[in-house]
Scaffold this motif. Structure first.
Motif, mmCIF file in Angstrom:
data_model
loop_
_atom_site.group_PDB
_atom_site.id
_atom_site.type_symbol
_atom_site.label_atom_id
_atom_site.label_comp_id
_atom_site.label_asym_id
_atom_site.label_seq_id
_atom_site.Cartn_x
_atom_site.Cartn_y
_atom_site.Cartn_z
ATOM 1 N N GLU A 190 0.881 -1.180 0.000
ATOM 2 C CA GLU A 190 0.000 0.000 0.000
ATOM 3 C C GLU A 190 0.914 1.223 0.000
ATOM 4 O O GLU A 190 1.754 1.369 0.893
ATOM 5 N N PRO A 191 0.812 2.109 -0.979
ATOM 6 C CA PRO A 191 1.767 3.215 -1.077
ATOM 7 C C PRO A 191 1.850 4.079 0.185
ATOM 8 O O PRO A 191 2.940 4.378 0.677
ATOM 9 N N ILE A 192 0.701 4.474 0.692
ATOM 10 C CA ILE A 192 0.657 5.314 1.889
ATOM 11 C C ILE A 192 -0.563 4.918 2.706
ATOM 12 O O ILE A 192 -1.620 4.610 2.141
ATOM 13 N N TYR A 193 -0.410 4.887 4.019
ATOM 14 C CA TYR A 193 -1.565 4.678 4.884
ATOM 15 C C TYR A 193 -1.998 6.057 5.368
ATOM 16 O O TYR A 193 -1.313 6.712 6.160
ATOM 17 N N LEU A 194 -3.131 6.527 4.845
ATOM 18 C CA LEU A 194 -3.636 7.856 5.184
ATOM 19 C C LEU A 194 -5.136 7.771 5.435
ATOM 20 O O LEU A 194 -5.935 7.853 4.497
ATOM 21 N N PRO A 195 -5.550 7.600 6.689
ATOM 22 C CA PRO A 195 -6.985 7.538 6.984
ATOM 23 C C PRO A 195 -7.663 8.870 6.664
ATOM 24 O O PRO A 195 -7.018 9.929 6.628
ATOM 25 N N GLY A 196 -8.956 8.800 6.440
ATOM 26 C CA GLY A 196 -9.685 9.991 6.003
ATOM 27 C C GLY A 196 -9.743 11.112 7.008
ATOM 28 O O GLY A 196 -10.021 12.259 6.644
ATOM 29 N N GLN A 197 -9.470 10.834 8.298
ATOM 30 C CA GLN A 197 -9.634 11.865 9.319
ATOM 31 C C GLN A 197 -8.333 12.150 10.090
ATOM 32 O O GLN A 197 -8.356 12.474 11.266
ATOM 33 N N PHE A 240 -3.784 12.419 -2.171
ATOM 34 C CA PHE A 240 -2.908 11.441 -1.533
ATOM 35 C C PHE A 240 -3.717 10.311 -0.892
ATOM 36 O O PHE A 240 -3.304 9.148 -0.926
ATOM 37 N N GLN A 241 -4.870 10.649 -0.329
ATOM 38 C CA GLN A 241 -5.677 9.631 0.336
ATOM 39 C C GLN A 241 -6.186 8.598 -0.656
ATOM 40 O O GLN A 241 -6.402 7.435 -0.296
ATOM 41 N N ALA A 242 -6.317 8.984 -1.914
ATOM 42 C CA ALA A 242 -6.782 8.058 -2.938
ATOM 43 C C ALA A 242 -5.786 6.923 -3.170
ATOM 44 O O ALA A 242 -6.152 5.874 -3.733
ATOM 45 N N LEU A 243 -4.540 7.097 -2.731
ATOM 46 C CA LEU A 243 -3.522 6.060 -2.868
ATOM 47 C C LEU A 243 -3.523 5.102 -1.680
ATOM 48 O O LEU A 243 -2.718 4.179 -1.619
ATOM 49 N N SER A 244 -4.421 5.334 -0.734
ATOM 50 C CA SER A 244 -4.457 4.559 0.508
ATOM 51 C C SER A 244 -5.694 3.676 0.573
ATOM 52 O O SER A 244 -6.751 4.013 0.026
ATOM 53 N N LYS A 245 -5.547 2.558 1.269
ATOM 54 C CA LYS A 245 -6.683 1.674 1.533
ATOM 55 C C LYS A 245 -7.326 1.974 2.887
ATOM 56 O O LYS A 245 -8.269 1.294 3.299
ATOM 57 N N ALA A 246 -6.816 2.970 3.598
ATOM 58 C CA ALA A 246 -7.310 3.291 4.931
ATOM 59 C C ALA A 246 -8.760 3.770 4.876
ATOM 60 O O ALA A 246 -9.196 4.356 3.882
ATOM 61 N N ASP A 249 -13.504 7.227 7.117
ATOM 62 C CA ASP A 249 -14.254 7.771 8.248
ATOM 63 C C ASP A 249 -13.577 7.477 9.592
ATOM 64 O O ASP A 249 -14.226 7.484 10.634
ATOM 65 N N LYS A 250 -12.271 7.204 9.569
ATOM 66 C CA LYS A 250 -11.526 6.950 10.802
ATOM 67 C C LYS A 250 -10.296 7.847 10.857
ATOM 68 O O LYS A 250 -9.832 8.351 9.829
ATOM 69 N N ASP A 251 -9.753 8.004 12.081
ATOM 70 C CA ASP A 251 -8.544 8.806 12.207
ATOM 71 C C ASP A 251 -7.320 7.910 12.341
ATOM 72 O O ASP A 251 -7.412 6.685 12.228
ATOM 73 N N GLU A 252 -6.169 8.527 12.604
ATOM 74 C CA GLU A 252 -4.905 7.795 12.627
ATOM 75 C C GLU A 252 -4.757 6.856 13.822
ATOM 76 O O GLU A 252 -3.833 6.033 13.870
ATOM 77 N N ALA A 253 -5.643 6.989 14.791
ATOM 78 C CA ALA A 253 -5.574 6.130 15.979
ATOM 79 C C ALA A 253 -6.578 4.982 15.932
ATOM 80 O O ALA A 253 -6.648 4.204 16.871
ATOM 81 N N THR A 254 -7.352 4.870 14.834
ATOM 82 C CA THR A 254 -8.422 3.868 14.748
ATOM 83 C C THR A 254 -8.377 3.153 13.400
ATOM 84 O O THR A 254 -9.080 3.534 12.484
ATOM 85 N N PHE A 269 3.673 6.601 6.005
ATOM 86 C CA PHE A 269 2.537 7.264 6.642
ATOM 87 C C PHE A 269 3.021 8.585 7.220
ATOM 88 O O PHE A 269 4.228 8.815 7.369
ATOM 89 N N ILE A 270 2.095 9.464 7.502
ATOM 90 C CA ILE A 270 2.415 10.785 8.045
ATOM 91 C C ILE A 270 2.041 10.791 9.514
ATOM 92 O O ILE A 270 0.878 10.580 9.871
ATOM 93 N N GLY A 271 3.030 10.998 10.376
ATOM 94 C CA GLY A 271 2.752 10.918 11.801
ATOM 95 C C GLY A 271 3.837 11.537 12.642
ATOM 96 O O GLY A 271 4.791 12.147 12.134
ATOM 97 N N MET A 272 3.698 11.376 13.944
ATOM 98 C CA MET A 272 4.685 11.839 14.896
ATOM 99 C C MET A 272 5.815 10.818 15.000
ATOM 100 O O MET A 272 5.605 9.616 14.775
ATOM 101 N N GLY A 273 7.002 11.276 15.347
ATOM 102 C CA GLY A 273 8.136 10.382 15.433
ATOM 103 C C GLY A 273 7.931 9.223 16.383
ATOM 104 O O GLY A 273 8.382 8.099 16.132
ATOM 105 N N TRP A 274 7.215 9.494 17.501
ATOM 106 C CA TRP A 274 7.027 8.437 18.484
ATOM 107 C C TRP A 274 6.184 7.268 17.959
ATOM 108 O O TRP A 274 6.203 6.175 18.520
ATOM 109 N N GLU A 275 5.465 7.491 16.854
ATOM 110 C CA GLU A 275 4.662 6.406 16.303
ATOM 111 C C GLU A 275 5.524 5.290 15.722
ATOM 112 O O GLU A 275 5.050 4.173 15.520
#
Length: 425
Positions: A190-197, A240-246, A249-254, A269-275
């Motif tokens: 999957e190119p990028i994991y980018l949830p819709g929210q 970018f979200q169109a390249l994701s299967k995420a 209707d969910k956010d990055e924590a769900t 994926f786009i996130g904080m370093g601690w992830e």
């Protein structure tokens, strides 16, 4: 900023050891008479995970040597801190100095809980980064001092990118998109994991467009989601979200996007370093494959806009030791100790000149270039209610991703957005 930023960075092995820091010596200002402030004790509230033990010891030693007063650090938990701090600031003996979330600062300034720090800004804040200091200012007055910050980066799987034949990280938004498309065409990942929210990334995109999420209508704030600049940011997100299967209707924590990435079949994926720590906990073998780069902007000379999360330091308006509190801030925020905090915790310091302390920390090095052009959600007390679930910004995003035009989606959530902005603070 929550503790897991620090703890998970430790899990991922990204913290580096303390070394000598440059800048001023952090000795603070003039003493109050021959005996300084001997016999006084300053109470300082810091959040769990924000200030390492070594930093506290070093600042304490410098403070006590300079002022002859004592300092008492009291560690607080993020959960429930707003109510606890609100209560403490209304009492006779509030904490003298306290850490406060950057987006929370305006609400406390509005209610009169924070001391005016204009003189401190003049004395030591001349080169604070404007984007980082913005949240410390309310109605033109300096009510806090910027302390430390963090923002999102791109976390990518080096093996997936290599399998796709990509040899370098992208420098522009178009290059980033092209690389992700290449991953989709040449690998099974999957190119990028980018949830819709993933709405804080969306906020970053609006910052990059120079857009505001609210606007003034007479004496009140109302939704500005119908602004063409907001629509442009949402169209970028949608592309970018169109390249994701995420899920849309969910956010990055769900679910936790770090766990999804940890399975090893996601390009980025786009996130904080601690992830990264979440990914490594889910799959320890992936640690050697994780890389980081700054979110690319429209042009190579300017990174993408990012949401800046972090903390300020403030002095209670009700403190009977405000001058001593300012002496503490002069030391804690000096180049020496601000640099030490950045080095120990891998967080972005309050001035660009101190970013050299981040050298060797891959996450921090990727995050730092975007800080100067970063921003926050609207710095108004009325904003807090907007973020309560169900967040209308998230609803707007999902509506666009499901086929509505940005204008239609903005109209759909406008009444709820404005109702929240009108709630009494």
């Amino acid at each position: 900023m929550k503790r897991k930023l620090i703890s998970a960075i430790g899990v991922a092995g990204m913290m580096i050891s303390l070394a000598a820091c440059g800048g001023d010596n952090g000795d603070g200002g003039d003493k109050a008479g021959a005996d300084g402030y001997a016999g006084e004790t300053l109470t300082v509230w810091v959040m769990d995970g924000s200030s390492p033990d070594q930093w506290q010891k070093d600042v304490q030693a410098a403070f006590e040597k300079q002022t002859k007063a004592k300092v008492k650090f009291e560690i607080q938990q993020w959960n429930g801190i707003q109510q606890k701090l609100t209560t403490a600031l209304s009492e006779e003996n509030p904490p003298d100095v306290f850490e406060i979330g950057n987006t929370q600062t305006p609400a406390y300034a509005k209610t009169g809980g924070l001391a005016d720090l204009a003189d401190l800004k003049t004395e030591i804040g001349g080169d604070w980064a404007e984007s980082l200091n913005e949240s410390s200012i309310y109605e033109g007055k300096q009510y806090a001092a910027p302390w430390y910050f963090a923002n999102r980066v791109v976390l990518y799987n080096k093996k997936v990118w290599a399998d796709a034949g990509i040899k370098d990280t992208p420098k522009t938004r178009d290059e980033f998109y092209a690389d992700l498309k290449q991953i989709g065409e040449k690998t099974d990942a999957e190119p990028i994991y980018l949830p819709g929210q993933n709405w804080y990334h969306f906020v970053g995109l609006t910052i990059g467009e120079g857009a505001e999420l609210v606007k003034k209508d007479g004496d009140k704030y109302v939704s500005n989601l119908d602004d063409p600049k907001v629509a442009a940011a949402m169209e970028t997100y949608k592309k970018f979200q169109a390249l994701s299967k995420a899920p849309k209707d969910k956010d990055e924590a769900t679910p936790q996007q770090g766990e999804v990435f940890g399975k090893g079949n996601v390009g980025a994926f786009i996130g904080m370093g601690w992830e990264a720590g979440i990914a490594i906990e889910a799959n320890p073998k992936i640690e050697k494959e994780i890389g980081y780069f700054t979110i690319p902007g429209a042009t190579a000379d300017k990174p993408e806009g990012v949401f800046l999360g972090g903390s300020n330091l403030a002095v209670a308006a009700g403190s009977k030791k405000q001058e001593l509190a300012k002496e503490f801030l002069k030391i804690a925020l000096s180049d020496k100790y601000e640099g030490e905090l950045a080095k120990l915790n891998g967080v972005i310091p309050n001035k660009e000149a101190l970013q050299s302390n981040l050298k060797g920390n891959a996450v921090a090095e990727a995050a730092a270039p975007a800080a100067a052009g970063g921003g926050t959600t609207p710095l108004i007390p009325e904003w807090a209610a907007v973020e309560n679930a169900p967040n209308p910004v998230k609803t707007y995003m999902t509506a666009v991703l499901n086929g509505k035009s940005p204008a239609e989606a903005a109209k759909q959530v406008e009444d709820e957005f404005n109702k929240r902005l009108a709630q009494q603070q």
